[in-house]
Design a protein around this motif. Structure first.
Motif, PDB file in Angstrom:
ATOM      1  N   GLU A 156      -5.411  -5.408 -12.899  1.00 47.20           N
ATOM      2  CA  GLU A 156      -6.530  -6.167 -13.466  1.00 47.20           C
ATOM      3  C   GLU A 156      -6.490  -6.082 -14.990  1.00 47.20           C
ATOM      4  OE1 GLU A 156     -10.173  -6.153 -10.562  1.00 47.20           O
ATOM      5  OE2 GLU A 156      -9.392  -4.098 -10.676  1.00 47.20           O
ATOM      6  N   THR A 157      -5.518  -6.758 -15.558  1.00 44.67           N
ATOM      7  CA  THR A 157      -5.212  -6.635 -16.975  1.00 44.67           C
ATOM      8  C   THR A 157      -6.383  -7.028 -17.861  1.00 44.67           C
ATOM      9  OG1 THR A 157      -2.913  -7.174 -16.448  1.00 44.67           O
ATOM     10  CG2 THR A 157      -3.560  -7.255 -18.759  1.00 44.67           C
ATOM     11  N   LEU A 158      -7.037  -8.132 -17.559  1.00 44.14           N
ATOM     12  CA  LEU A 158      -8.120  -8.612 -18.412  1.00 44.14           C
ATOM     13  C   LEU A 158      -9.313  -7.667 -18.403  1.00 44.14           C
ATOM     14  CD1 LEU A 158      -8.028 -12.461 -17.716  1.00 44.14           C
ATOM     15  CD2 LEU A 158      -7.128 -11.208 -19.684  1.00 44.14           C
ATOM     16  N   LEU A 159      -9.626  -7.078 -17.251  1.00 47.69           N
ATOM     17  CA  LEU A 159     -10.730  -6.129 -17.187  1.00 47.69           C
ATOM     18  C   LEU A 159     -10.381  -4.844 -17.931  1.00 47.69           C
ATOM     19  CD1 LEU A 159     -12.133  -6.514 -13.552  1.00 47.69           C
ATOM     20  CD2 LEU A 159     -13.195  -7.201 -15.702  1.00 47.69           C
ATOM     21  N   HIS A 160      -9.136  -4.394 -17.808  1.00 46.78           N
ATOM     22  CA  HIS A 160      -8.717  -3.219 -18.564  1.00 46.78           C
ATOM     23  C   HIS A 160      -8.794  -3.490 -20.070  1.00 46.78           C
ATOM     24  CE1 HIS A 160      -7.414  -0.196 -15.671  1.00 46.78           C
ATOM     25  NE2 HIS A 160      -6.909  -1.162 -14.917  1.00 46.78           N
ATOM     26  N   GLU A 161      -8.430  -4.688 -20.478  1.00 44.30           N
ATOM     27  CA  GLU A 161      -8.515  -5.036 -21.894  1.00 44.30           C
ATOM     28  C   GLU A 161      -9.962  -5.016 -22.369  1.00 44.30           C
ATOM     29  OE1 GLU A 161      -7.686  -8.905 -24.774  1.00 44.30           O
ATOM     30  OE2 GLU A 161      -6.583  -8.718 -22.885  1.00 44.30           O
ATOM     31  N   GLN A 162     -10.867  -5.541 -21.532  1.00 43.73           N
ATOM     32  CA  GLN A 162     -12.284  -5.534 -21.902  1.00 43.73           C
ATOM     33  C   GLN A 162     -12.818  -4.099 -22.004  1.00 43.73           C
ATOM     34  OE1 GLN A 162     -16.608  -7.366 -20.408  1.00 43.73           O
ATOM     35  NE2 GLN A 162     -14.735  -7.972 -19.351  1.00 43.73           N
ATOM     36  N   VAL A 163     -12.426  -3.247 -21.057  1.00 45.52           N
ATOM     37  CA  VAL A 163     -12.840  -1.846 -21.096  1.00 45.52           C
ATOM     38  C   VAL A 163     -12.342  -1.178 -22.375  1.00 45.52           C
ATOM     39  CG1 VAL A 163     -12.390   0.417 -20.064  1.00 45.52           C
ATOM     40  CG2 VAL A 163     -13.131  -1.487 -18.615  1.00 45.52           C
ATOM     41  N   ASN A 164     -11.065  -1.374 -22.703  1.00 44.45           N
ATOM     42  CA  ASN A 164     -10.519  -0.768 -23.914  1.00 44.45           C
ATOM     43  C   ASN A 164     -11.244  -1.252 -25.165  1.00 44.45           C
ATOM     44  OD1 ASN A 164      -8.679   0.551 -22.319  1.00 44.45           O
ATOM     45  ND2 ASN A 164      -6.946  -0.730 -22.868  1.00 44.45           N
ATOM     46  N   ASP A 165     -11.595  -2.546 -25.190  1.00 41.00           N
ATOM     47  CA  ASP A 165     -12.332  -3.086 -26.333  1.00 41.00           C
ATOM     48  C   ASP A 165     -13.724  -2.451 -26.442  1.00 41.00           C
ATOM     49  OD1 ASP A 165     -10.222  -4.724 -27.008  1.00 41.00           O
ATOM     50  OD2 ASP A 165     -11.061  -6.517 -26.055  1.00 41.00           O
ATOM     51  N   ILE A 166     -14.381  -2.255 -25.307  1.00 39.34           N
ATOM     52  CA  ILE A 166     -15.716  -1.648 -25.308  1.00 39.34           C
ATOM     53  C   ILE A 166     -15.648  -0.213 -25.822  1.00 39.34           C
ATOM     54  CG2 ILE A 166     -17.555  -0.797 -23.780  1.00 39.34           C
ATOM     55  CD1 ILE A 166     -17.036  -3.302 -22.047  1.00 39.34           C
ATOM     56  N   VAL A 167     -14.678   0.539 -25.349  1.00 38.16           N
ATOM     57  CA  VAL A 167     -14.521   1.928 -25.790  1.00 38.16           C
ATOM     58  C   VAL A 167     -14.206   1.974 -27.283  1.00 38.16           C
ATOM     59  CG1 VAL A 167     -13.096   3.998 -25.582  1.00 38.16           C
ATOM     60  CG2 VAL A 167     -13.868   2.794 -23.523  1.00 38.16           C
ATOM     61  N   ASN A 168     -13.295   1.124 -27.739  1.00 39.50           N
ATOM     62  CA  ASN A 168     -12.942   1.101 -29.150  1.00 39.50           C
ATOM     63  C   ASN A 168     -14.132   0.728 -30.021  1.00 39.50           C
ATOM     64  OD1 ASN A 168     -10.244   1.945 -29.460  1.00 39.50           O
ATOM     65  ND2 ASN A 168      -9.474  -0.013 -28.708  1.00 39.50           N
ATOM     66  N   PHE A 169     -14.904  -0.255 -29.597  1.00 37.49           N
ATOM     67  CA  PHE A 169     -16.073  -0.653 -30.377  1.00 37.49           C
ATOM     68  C   PHE A 169     -17.073   0.491 -30.469  1.00 37.49           C
ATOM     69  CE2 PHE A 169     -20.338  -2.334 -30.879  1.00 37.49           C
ATOM     70  CZ  PHE A 169     -20.184  -3.208 -31.937  1.00 37.49           C
ATOM     71  N   SER A 170     -17.370   1.096 -29.340  1.00 35.27           N
ATOM     72  CA  SER A 170     -18.382   2.149 -29.297  1.00 35.27           C
ATOM     73  C   SER A 170     -17.996   3.361 -30.135  1.00 35.27           C
ATOM     74  CB  SER A 170     -18.618   2.571 -27.841  1.00 35.27           C
ATOM     75  OG  SER A 170     -19.562   3.623 -27.768  1.00 35.27           O
ATOM     76  N   TYR A 171     -16.776   3.858 -29.956  1.00 30.71           N
ATOM     77  CA  TYR A 171     -16.375   5.094 -30.629  1.00 30.71           C
ATOM     78  C   TYR A 171     -16.125   4.881 -32.123  1.00 30.71           C
ATOM     79  CZ  TYR A 171     -16.123   7.845 -26.364  1.00 30.71           C
ATOM     80  OH  TYR A 171     -16.450   8.525 -25.222  1.00 30.71           O
ATOM     81  N   ASN A 172     -15.530   3.745 -32.487  1.00 27.37           N
ATOM     82  CA  ASN A 172     -15.295   3.488 -33.902  1.00 27.37           C
ATOM     83  C   ASN A 172     -16.597   3.252 -34.652  1.00 27.37           C
ATOM     84  OD1 ASN A 172     -12.260   3.023 -34.942  1.00 27.37           O
ATOM     85  ND2 ASN A 172     -12.362   2.590 -32.745  1.00 27.37           N
ATOM     86  N   LEU A 173     -17.530   2.538 -34.037  1.00 29.47           N
ATOM     87  CA  LEU A 173     -18.802   2.250 -34.697  1.00 29.47           C
ATOM     88  C   LEU A 173     -19.602   3.522 -34.935  1.00 29.47           C
ATOM     89  CD1 LEU A 173     -20.699  -0.061 -35.665  1.00 29.47           C
ATOM     90  CD2 LEU A 173     -21.779   0.064 -33.401  1.00 29.47           C
ATOM     91  N   ARG A 174     -19.583   4.433 -33.962  1.00 26.96           N
ATOM     92  CA  ARG A 174     -20.418   5.626 -34.046  1.00 26.96           C
ATOM     93  C   ARG A 174     -19.778   6.788 -34.796  1.00 26.96           C
ATOM     94  NH1 ARG A 174     -22.321   3.579 -29.302  1.00 26.96           N
ATOM     95  NH2 ARG A 174     -24.568   3.816 -28.943  1.00 26.96           N
ATOM     96  N   TYR A 175     -18.508   7.023 -34.534  1.00 25.50           N
ATOM     97  CA  TYR A 175     -17.942   8.322 -34.883  1.00 25.50           C
ATOM     98  C   TYR A 175     -16.820   8.310 -35.921  1.00 25.50           C
ATOM     99  CZ  TYR A 175     -20.305   9.539 -30.498  1.00 25.50           C
ATOM    100  OH  TYR A 175     -21.228   9.715 -29.502  1.00 25.50           O
ATOM    101  N   LEU A 176     -16.231   7.157 -36.217  1.00 26.23           N
ATOM    102  CA  LEU A 176     -15.093   7.173 -37.136  1.00 26.23           C
ATOM    103  C   LEU A 176     -15.545   7.606 -38.527  1.00 26.23           C
ATOM    104  CD1 LEU A 176     -12.048   6.586 -37.171  1.00 26.23           C
ATOM    105  CD2 LEU A 176     -12.601   4.318 -38.041  1.00 26.23           C
ATOM    106  N   ASN A 177     -14.826   8.545 -39.100  1.00 31.64           N
ATOM    107  CA  ASN A 177     -15.214   9.113 -40.388  1.00 31.64           C
ATOM    108  C   ASN A 177     -15.195   8.062 -41.495  1.00 31.64           C
ATOM    109  OD1 ASN A 177     -15.912  11.399 -42.050  1.00 31.64           O
ATOM    110  ND2 ASN A 177     -13.861  11.257 -42.901  1.00 31.64           N
ATOM    111  N   ASP A 178     -14.173   7.206 -41.504  1.00 30.08           N
ATOM    112  CA  ASP A 178     -14.047   6.144 -42.498  1.00 30.08           C
ATOM    113  C   ASP A 178     -14.396   4.824 -41.830  1.00 30.08           C
ATOM    114  OD1 ASP A 178     -13.352   4.246 -44.346  1.00 30.08           O
ATOM    115  OD2 ASP A 178     -11.479   5.209 -44.937  1.00 30.08           O
ATOM    116  N   ARG A 179     -15.549   4.267 -42.153  1.00 25.29           N
ATOM    117  CA  ARG A 179     -16.030   3.057 -41.488  1.00 25.29           C
ATOM    118  C   ARG A 179     -15.138   1.836 -41.731  1.00 25.29           C
ATOM    119  NH1 ARG A 179     -21.322   2.871 -39.557  1.00 25.29           N
ATOM    120  NH2 ARG A 179     -21.823   4.933 -38.717  1.00 25.29           N
TER     121      ARG A 179
END
Length: 267
Positions: free
Chosen positions: A53-76
């Protein structure tokens, strides 16, 4: 039910990072055309995703990347890919519904089932059971995590908060059933303090691993440095992420919405 028209924002105003802006638009724009639609708990499907299920995995990865980068990345202004698939044996879980022609993932988490879990590398003093798993990469879709901030949307905040907690309970119940089917009774999770509080208020039972102490392994040094807002390397130990085991039993979810007490026990 939650109406999409007040969850979705037409723009990503306030996000300074170019890649995060594009990611937000990629995730949210497909449902903007369905503004009359609602998130409907009766239509939710929760399961482990197949590898195909490539498209769903891509959506999941995008959600995780958005959430973690927005909240926790030291350099915005930077961007780190944390949604990638691990080399360890893992299973991706998602809960969502069909919105028009778009399969919408609302919440996701990953269960790592491997002899060598990340928590064994990040913490010293952890006893290794014969069978164990680690729950990682918890994230909500930006519709739920970055909902509209106008006055109308603010009125729905208590309902949105309840809805996110309900989603999380459904997601974890499915993951617990998956573990039980495989005879796995020990599940670890590394949690920062604010996530621990959220989970416990949601009815998730956690037990700290008192012997576990952070281990500054070279393998994860870059991750700790890039995501200092998550790992808090300079803070007191009590303010840093800690290791817990997760009980398969849940306590009732008790919340107050618009003056009305709500108790959710069985789903």
């Amino acid at each position: 039910m939650l109406p999409i028209d007040w969850l979705a924002q037409p723009s990503s105003a306030g996000i300074k990072n170019t890649r995060l802006t594009r990611l937000y638009e990629k995730l949210v724009y497909p449902v903007l055309e369905q503004r009359d639609a609602c998130l409907d708990a009766a239509r939710y499907v929760c399961r482990a995703l197949d590898d195909q299920e490539t498209l769903l995995h891509e959506q999941v990865n995008d959600i995780v990347n958005f959430s973690y980068n927005l909240r926790y990345l030291n350099d915005r202004l930077e961007f780190e890919d944390v949604g990638f698939r691990t080399e360890k044996q893992s299973h991706v879980f998602a809960i969502g519904q069909q919105v028009g022609s778009h399969p919408l993932v609302l919440a996701t988490a990953r269960a790592v089932v491997d002899d060598e879990l990340d928590c064994y590398e990040l913490f010293a003093g952890v006893e290794k059971p014969a069978k164990a798993a680690e729950f990682v990469r918890f994230a909500f879709h930006p519709l739920l995590d970055a909902a509209g901030k106008d006055e109308r949307a603010k009125r729905y905040r208590p309902l949105l908060d309840l809805h996110k907690r309900y989603l999380f309970r459904l997601l974890l119940r499915r993951m617990f059933a998956f573990m039980e089917e495989r005879g796995i009774r020990t599940v670890f999770a590394i949690l920062p303090l604010h996530v621990k509080v959220f989970l416990e208020q949601t009815g998730i039972r956690l037990t700290g691993v008192p012997t576990a102490v952070p281990d500054a392994s070279d393998k994860h040094a870059f991750m700790r440095q890039a995501f200092q807002k998550y790992w808090r390397p300079g803070a007191e130990t009590s303010r840093q992420p800690a290791l817990y085991t997760v009980d398969f039993r849940m306590s009732p979810l008790v919340r107050t919405v618009n003056g009305q007490g709500i108790v959710i026990d069985q789903e």
